[in-house]
Design an enzyme around this catalytic site. Structure first.
Site, PDB file in Angstrom:
ATOM      1  N   VAL A 154      -2.107  -2.806  -3.728  1.00 49.85           N
ATOM      2  CA  VAL A 154      -2.027  -4.015  -4.552  1.00 49.85           C
ATOM      3  C   VAL A 154      -2.558  -5.219  -3.768  1.00 49.85           C
ATOM      4  O   VAL A 154      -2.153  -5.452  -2.624  1.00 49.85           O
ATOM      5  CB  VAL A 154      -0.567  -4.264  -5.005  1.00 49.85           C
ATOM      6  CG1 VAL A 154      -0.453  -5.536  -5.836  1.00 49.85           C
ATOM      7  CG2 VAL A 154      -0.033  -3.073  -5.783  1.00 49.85           C
ATOM      8  N   SER A 184       0.846  -1.187   0.000  1.00 51.32           N
ATOM      9  CA  SER A 184       0.000   0.000   0.000  1.00 51.32           C
ATOM     10  C   SER A 184       0.886   1.242   0.000  1.00 51.32           C
ATOM     11  O   SER A 184       1.569   1.525   0.981  1.00 51.32           O
ATOM     12  CB  SER A 184      -0.898  -0.010   1.242  1.00 51.32           C
ATOM     13  OG  SER A 184      -1.635   1.176   1.292  1.00 51.32           O
ATOM     14  N   ALA A 185       0.914   1.921  -1.142  1.00 50.80           N
ATOM     15  CA  ALA A 185       1.704   3.153  -1.237  1.00 50.80           C
ATOM     16  C   ALA A 185       0.733   4.324  -1.355  1.00 50.80           C
ATOM     17  O   ALA A 185      -0.480   4.147  -1.206  1.00 50.80           O
ATOM     18  CB  ALA A 185       2.652   3.069  -2.429  1.00 50.80           C
ATOM     19  N   SER A 186       1.256   5.510  -1.616  1.00 50.91           N
ATOM     20  CA  SER A 186       0.376   6.679  -1.569  1.00 50.91           C
ATOM     21  C   SER A 186      -0.632   6.698  -2.713  1.00 50.91           C
ATOM     22  O   SER A 186      -1.747   7.185  -2.560  1.00 50.91           O
ATOM     23  CB  SER A 186       1.204   7.953  -1.588  1.00 50.91           C
ATOM     24  OG  SER A 186       1.991   7.978  -2.753  1.00 50.91           O
ATOM     25  N   ILE A 187      -0.268   6.152  -3.837  1.00 54.24           N
ATOM     26  CA  ILE A 187      -1.174   6.244  -4.987  1.00 54.24           C
ATOM     27  C   ILE A 187      -2.017   4.993  -5.176  1.00 54.24           C
ATOM     28  O   ILE A 187      -3.196   5.073  -5.501  1.00 54.24           O
ATOM     29  CB  ILE A 187      -0.348   6.560  -6.265  1.00 54.24           C
ATOM     30  CG1 ILE A 187       0.084   8.033  -6.209  1.00 54.24           C
ATOM     31  CG2 ILE A 187      -1.117   6.258  -7.539  1.00 54.24           C
ATOM     32  CD1 ILE A 187       0.723   8.576  -7.434  1.00 54.24           C
ATOM     33  N   ALA A 188      -1.387   3.835  -4.951  1.00 54.47           N
ATOM     34  CA  ALA A 188      -2.125   2.605  -5.254  1.00 54.47           C
ATOM     35  C   ALA A 188      -1.983   1.569  -4.145  1.00 54.47           C
ATOM     36  O   ALA A 188      -1.094   1.644  -3.295  1.00 54.47           O
ATOM     37  CB  ALA A 188      -1.614   2.024  -6.569  1.00 54.47           C
ATOM     38  N   ASP A 223      12.603   3.193 -12.802  1.00 54.61           N
ATOM     39  CA  ASP A 223      12.467   3.082 -11.351  1.00 54.61           C
ATOM     40  C   ASP A 223      12.847   1.669 -10.902  1.00 54.61           C
ATOM     41  O   ASP A 223      12.045   0.967 -10.285  1.00 54.61           O
ATOM     42  CB  ASP A 223      11.002   3.398 -10.984  1.00 54.61           C
ATOM     43  CG  ASP A 223      10.822   3.704  -9.510  1.00 54.61           C
ATOM     44  OD1 ASP A 223      11.834   3.970  -8.840  1.00 54.61           O
ATOM     45  OD2 ASP A 223       9.673   3.689  -9.031  1.00 54.61           O
ATOM     46  N   LYS A 253      -3.929  -3.941  -9.035  1.00 54.79           N
ATOM     47  CA  LYS A 253      -3.419  -2.654  -8.533  1.00 54.79           C
ATOM     48  C   LYS A 253      -4.573  -1.671  -8.620  1.00 54.79           C
ATOM     49  O   LYS A 253      -5.113  -1.423  -9.711  1.00 54.79           O
ATOM     50  CB  LYS A 253      -2.241  -2.225  -9.418  1.00 54.79           C
ATOM     51  CG  LYS A 253      -1.488  -1.021  -8.935  1.00 54.79           C
ATOM     52  CD  LYS A 253      -0.157  -0.901  -9.696  1.00 54.79           C
ATOM     53  CE  LYS A 253       0.524   0.411  -9.426  1.00 54.79           C
ATOM     54  NZ  LYS A 253       1.840   0.503 -10.062  1.00 54.79           N
TER      55      LYS A 253
HETATM   56  N1  LIG Z   1       2.761  -8.417 -10.983  1.00 58.08           N
HETATM   57  C1  LIG Z   1       3.060  -8.486  -9.696  1.00 58.08           C
HETATM   58  N2  LIG Z   1       3.317  -9.680  -9.123  1.00 58.08           N
HETATM   59  C2  LIG Z   1       3.611  -9.781  -7.816  1.00 58.08           C
HETATM   60  N3  LIG Z   1       3.660  -8.735  -6.977  1.00 58.08           N
HETATM   61  C3  LIG Z   1       3.406  -7.528  -7.475  1.00 58.08           C
HETATM   62  C4  LIG Z   1       3.097  -7.328  -8.851  1.00 58.08           C
HETATM   63  N4  LIG Z   1       2.894  -6.025  -9.058  1.00 58.08           N
HETATM   64  C5  LIG Z   1       3.076  -5.428  -7.873  1.00 58.08           C
HETATM   65  N5  LIG Z   1       3.396  -6.316  -6.923  1.00 58.08           N
HETATM   66  C6  LIG Z   1       3.678  -6.035  -5.495  1.00 58.08           C
HETATM   67  O1  LIG Z   1       3.134  -4.780  -5.127  1.00 58.08           O
HETATM   68  C7  LIG Z   1       4.171  -3.848  -4.810  1.00 58.08           C
HETATM   69  C8  LIG Z   1       3.775  -2.467  -5.275  1.00 58.08           C
HETATM   70  O2  LIG Z   1       3.514  -2.500  -6.661  1.00 58.08           O
HETATM   71  P1  LIG Z   1       3.913  -1.288  -7.615  1.00 58.08           P
HETATM   72  O3  LIG Z   1       5.371  -1.058  -7.450  1.00 58.08           O
HETATM   73  O4  LIG Z   1       3.413  -1.561  -8.962  1.00 58.08           O
HETATM   74  O5  LIG Z   1       3.063  -0.123  -6.942  1.00 58.08           O
HETATM   75  P2  LIG Z   1       3.466   1.351  -6.599  1.00 58.08           P
HETATM   76  O6  LIG Z   1       2.292   1.921  -5.911  1.00 58.08           O
HETATM   77  O7  LIG Z   1       3.958   2.023  -7.822  1.00 58.08           O
HETATM   78  O8  LIG Z   1       4.646   1.160  -5.552  1.00 58.08           O
HETATM   79  P3  LIG Z   1       6.073   1.881  -5.453  1.00 58.08           P
HETATM   80  O9  LIG Z   1       5.851   3.305  -5.817  1.00 58.08           O
HETATM   81  O10 LIG Z   1       6.466   1.649  -4.030  1.00 58.08           O
HETATM   82  O11 LIG Z   1       7.022   1.178  -6.406  1.00 58.08           O
HETATM   83  C9  LIG Z   1       5.411  -4.416  -5.460  1.00 58.08           C
HETATM   84  O12 LIG Z   1       6.594  -3.992  -4.830  1.00 58.08           O
HETATM   85  C10 LIG Z   1       5.175  -5.898  -5.300  1.00 58.08           C
HETATM   86  O13 LIG Z   1       5.470  -6.318  -3.987  1.00 58.08           O
END
Ligand SMILES: Nc1ncnc2c1ncn2[C@@H]1O[C@H](COP(=O)(O)OP(=O)(O)OP(=O)(O)O)[C@@H](O)[C@H]1O
Length: 552
Positions: free
Chosen positions: A207, A201-205, A360, A222
């Site tokens: 999962v 769970s980050a600020s935007i999304a 990234d 997501k």
């Molecule tokens: N296709 C996938 N398979 C398995 N785990 C995933 C997948 N996509 C995302 N995750 C899990 O969810 C986390 C967050 O996903 P993602 O990086 O896409 O989101 P985010 O909100 O952009 O996070 P951040 O900004 O921290 O990178 C990943 O670090 C991973 O643990």
């Protein structure tokens, strides 16, 4: 211009009774001289006044546009602006409280108030904390600051490297409601099950793990956090208005194109909340892997379009471990070094052969999968690089390795936009100073051959001597320290380049940042390897241009 203004009959406007030469006018030769002196002084004075006058005129002319812009932006923001203001005040009070507590601790010690505290909430540390509390927009803005050393002061760039993107999870009931609304059908008709505990769970999304109905494939969903777009729009509008006012009050700022930068940030942030764009980036990367025959070495998650929207992205679930997890990696493959080389080749390959590159590649986004392939996750931030810039970057990287500073200077000139003539030799000498000071202070760089063996410091000795994996944490911690030094090195390079009038595109900083991540992985997984000189790693390859040509 001032003289023509005087001749043009505008003198009275610039005449000032307090001008010293305006008093005691006498006759004769003295008078002539005096007149000419007075004329010169008046001309100079009127020149200054002329500039201020034209600024004032400009400002008056621009005022209606500014007001219109502010009104329009406020209308677009609507009531969400008031809500954000309240949240902003709350965050401000919170960090203000932390600052006060630190000040009272410091005043009780005899050493006096550190500079960090003297600057109050504008100091890098407290500003970073304030940004984290303010949430998504400011966290992303903080990350932008961290990746733009050409635009922001080094202390801020360094501090914002620590801008963490973690946020409390949105309750599962809310996630289910969003899924129902976005997909336009009952969740059960699409997914066999959805895990109520989020994977992240980050600020935007947020999962969640899930399984597709029918095909029974494991996926992740997501989900864009509710209201996040509103927050982004309100915040970015606010930042835009502040930038407009600052530029209005100080037109000099328009030279740094503050408003332009804010517009760029707004565009790239709004791209990140559009999962259609992320899906397109993933698919372009998958196409690149397919065309280059790299599918057995690396992958990115397949996108399931029937259950994806602008706010929901359903993708294949990958199983693996981050590239920095030494212990797990060694249990999955016999040669972590080979996995690293694959990751490097695939990423370097994508720089030119793919429409965009993954910008990234932090450890959370670069995995070693259970089947031994490299998994690339999260294509929210991507960059684009022209073949010309990459060719110059290639020379730059090679020159670090060979310590050829004139070639390093020329490549930097090639990359940085400038209309000035740069003294290559002087520039090269300044670059050499930076790099030789590093040798002296025993910072080790995998980038630089010999130095890493000649100047082994304790940190790298730990990494090199690692026979078992028992000290993985210690190695990671030390690598982090070293990484900061690397960052400082590149900041120095950027600063010296700027003093020669060079301005780098944002892609340059994005690329360097990725290289720092890869350098980190190299130290952990293959400490003996020189990333930029190893024959097994092809940084620039003809195959890529062939691949590009196939699209023309
Ligand atoms: N296709 C996938 N398979 C398995 N785990 C995933 C997948 N996509 C995302 N995750 C899990 O969810 C986390 C967050 O996903 P993602 O990086 O896409 O989101 P985010 O909100 O952009 O996070 P951040 O900004 O921290 O990178 C990943 O670090 C991973 O643990």
């Amino acid at each position: 211009m001032a003289i023509s203004a005087i001749r043009g009959g505008r003198l009275p406007l610039f005449y000032h009774p307090q001008l010293p030469v305006a008093r005691n006018v006498s006759g004769g030769l003295k008078k002539v001289n005096y007149r000419s002196k007075r004329f010169t002084l008046l001309a100079q004075y009127s020149q200054t006044q002329d500039v201020s006058f034209s600024r004032l005129q400009n400002s008056i002319e621009n005022l209606p546009k500014l007001v219109e812009d502010i009104v329009q932006t406020s209308i677009n923001t609507g009531p969400r602006g008031a809500l954000r203001l309240a949240q902003g005040i709350q965050a401000f009070v919170g960090v203000g409280g932390e600052w006060l507590a630190d000040v009272s601790k410091s005043t009780s010690s005899s050493t006096g108030l550190p500079t960090q505290l003297q600057l109050g909430l504008l100091s890098p540390l407290y500003l970073r904390r304030l940004f984290e509390r303010m949430g998504a927009t400011y966290i992303k803005l903080g990350q932008f600051i961290a990746s733009a050393p050409t635009l922001f002061p080094p202390e801020y760039v360094a501090e914002f490297q620590n801008c963490f993107d973690r946020a409390p999870a949105v309750p599962f009931e809310e996630i289910k409601r969003i899924l129902r609304e976005e997909l336009g059908k009952p969740i059960e008709s699409v997914y066999e099950y959805v895990d109520p505990t989020p994977l992240a769970s980050a600020s935007i999304a947020q999962v969640h793990g899930a399984r597709l109905r029918g095909s029974q494939e494991d996926v992740v969903i997501k989900v864009l956090k509710p209201g996040i777009e509103d927050v982004l729009v309100a915040d970015l509008n606010f930042i835009y208005v502040v930038a407009r006012i600052l530029e209005f009050l100080n037109p000099e700022l328009s030279r740094t194109s503050l408003v332009g930068i804010v517009k760029d940030i707004r565009e790239s942030m709004l791209e990140e909340v559009d999962f259609y764009k992320e899906a397109a980036n993933i698919e372009s990367f998958r196409r690149y892997l397919e065309t280059m025959g790299l599918e057995r070495q690396a992958t990115a998650p397949k996108v399931y379009h029937h259950c994806s929207t602008r706010h929901v992205l359903t993708m294949e679930r990958l199983y693996g471990v981050p590239l920095t997890d030494l212990d797990s990696i060694s249990s999955l493959v016999s040669s972590p070094e080979t996995s690293l080389i694959t990751a490097l080749n695939v990423w370097f390959g994508s720089l030119l052969a793919c429409e965009t590159f993954h910008a990234d590649v932090h450890a959370g986004n670069l995995w070693l999968l259970r089947d031994g392939r490299i998994g690339f996750l999260d294509f929210g931030i991507v960059g684009r690089i022209s073949p010309k810039t990459w060719a110059a970057m290639d020379v730059f990287l090679a020159s670090i390795a060979t310590e050829e500073y004139e070639s390093m200077a020329s490549s930097l000139i090639q990359m940085g936009a400038t209309n000035k003539d740069v003294d290559v030799k002087a520039f090269a000498r300044d670059l050499e100073k930076i790099f030789s000071s590093i040798q002296a202070s025993t910072i080790t760089l995998q980038f630089i051959p010999l130095m890493s063996t000649r100047e082994l410091d304790t940190e790298i000795v730990v990494a090199t001597a690692r026979g078992t994996n028992t000290n993985a944490t210690a190695v990671s911690a030390n690598v982090t320290v070293d990484e900061r030094q690397m960052n400082a090195l590149f900041l120095d390079v950027v600063r010296v380049s700027e003093s020669y009038g060079l301005r780098f595109p944002r892609e340059f900083a994005l690329l360097l940042k990725q290289l720092l991540y890869f350098d980190r992985y190299t130290r952990l997984l293959a400490p003996e390897m020189n990333m930029l000189q190893d024959q097994r790693i092809s940084i620039v390859s003809n195959r890529r241009s062939n691949y590009r040509d196939s699209f023309r």
